[in-house]
Design a protein around this motif. Sequence first.
Motif, PDB file in Angstrom:
ATOM      1  N   ASN A 309      16.655  19.033   5.842  1.00 46.55           N
ATOM      2  CA  ASN A 309      17.618  18.819   4.763  1.00 46.55           C
ATOM      3  C   ASN A 309      16.926  19.204   3.460  1.00 46.55           C
ATOM      4  O   ASN A 309      16.037  18.502   2.996  1.00 46.55           O
ATOM      5  CB  ASN A 309      18.061  17.345   4.744  1.00 46.55           C
ATOM      6  N   GLN A 311      15.908  19.583  -0.155  1.00 45.63           N
ATOM      7  CA  GLN A 311      16.067  18.820  -1.392  1.00 45.63           C
ATOM      8  C   GLN A 311      15.776  19.743  -2.575  1.00 45.63           C
ATOM      9  O   GLN A 311      14.669  20.247  -2.713  1.00 45.63           O
ATOM     10  CB  GLN A 311      15.091  17.636  -1.394  1.00 45.63           C
ATOM     11  N   THR A 313      15.299  20.711  -6.597  1.00 46.98           N
ATOM     12  CA  THR A 313      14.879  20.089  -7.843  1.00 46.98           C
ATOM     13  C   THR A 313      16.067  20.084  -8.812  1.00 46.98           C
ATOM     14  O   THR A 313      17.098  20.730  -8.569  1.00 46.98           O
ATOM     15  CB  THR A 313      13.716  20.878  -8.475  1.00 46.98           C
ATOM     16  N   LYS A 317      19.159  22.633  -8.744  1.00 43.83           N
ATOM     17  CA  LYS A 317      20.532  22.141  -8.587  1.00 43.83           C
ATOM     18  C   LYS A 317      21.447  22.697  -9.674  1.00 43.83           C
ATOM     19  O   LYS A 317      22.561  23.153  -9.399  1.00 43.83           O
ATOM     20  CB  LYS A 317      20.552  20.600  -8.646  1.00 43.83           C
TER      21      LYS A 317
END
Length: 369
Positions: A309, A311, A313, A317
């Motif tokens: 998954n 992620q 930063t 984003k």
Amino acid sequence: MITEEHLYAIALRECSLIGDINFHKLVRAFESPQEAWKHAKKDYSKTDGIGRKTVSDIGNEDYLKFAERELKFCEKNDISIHLRYRNELPHLLNECDDAPAILYQKGSIDYSLQKVSIVGTRNMTSYGKHFIGDFMEATKSSEYLSVSGLALGVDKEVHEQSIQYKIPTVAVLAHGFQTLYPSKNRKLSERILEEGGVLLSEFNSSRKPDRENFIQRNRIIAGLSPATIVVETAFGGGSISTAAFANDYNRDVFALPGKITDPYSQGCNQLVFQNKASAISTVKDLIDSLGFNHSKEHVAELFPYSEINIQLTENQKAIYQSIKAHPQVSLDDLAQMISISPYKILPVILELELLGKVKSFSGRQFTAI
């Protein structure tokens, strides 16, 4: 079998202003190197784009004497001579406009097999070494030839791993057969021949490994194969020129991406970002793209993504969401929308592209995946 035809071909190619392309023009106009040697100086107007100065060296007896010595050296050392105008080069290389007029070969190999060129930095890291090992192990049941340049680092690893997995390998040299550069690879060159591989060079036996020869050598590496893989390279590394030749020849180019902070991944990342190479995400996908008839053995993913998954930063984003909301947005428009300078956005977009979140198009336009 070495003939008089080889003698005149070598002598003609040694003339100071007769490169591969002019050689090809002359032989096409006069039908053989011998006829070009005898008549081109007087009848140069028969050849398009060739003037008096270009042919001024033709007929010089010193070049014929040089060619005689070269033929004796080749006979003594079991070196075969392939002439392009007789279609004796490997067929893909023969298609290239700037293919070598003469190609010297030591050893014997089946050029009808599929080929893949694999190149990279002399300063190979464990990341590059691990990839080469995984690729060779996964393709060991396929019938193909590996092609590289017998340099230290990535090239050396490609040839050694090829020998380990019984994959015939082609080493393209940047000098003649009187020398071996780097000297550290002399034993490796002998093993390549012992294991059914070949050494190739377009240079006469006395040519030294001069700097400019390596760029010339790289075009042969690219021209031999339908696909070139760049493992690791810095900005402006020699492998970038090999990728450029492959692109010019309309061949496939693949690059192993890495961290933007790793110096020897930056060249690969740049190739991907500029749409000059496809990013390698998994060994399996690479093998499929190459069209290898690989075995049904399990091929591990280089970058497994199904279980991860990702992620992002905050920066990633913000930029990703903006691109997602405005498909095929340009860099300048994106910078205006989020009030960040383009030069600060580009590294983040490359990160998103390597993560499989963003795709780039020509004209610096981007879309979310």
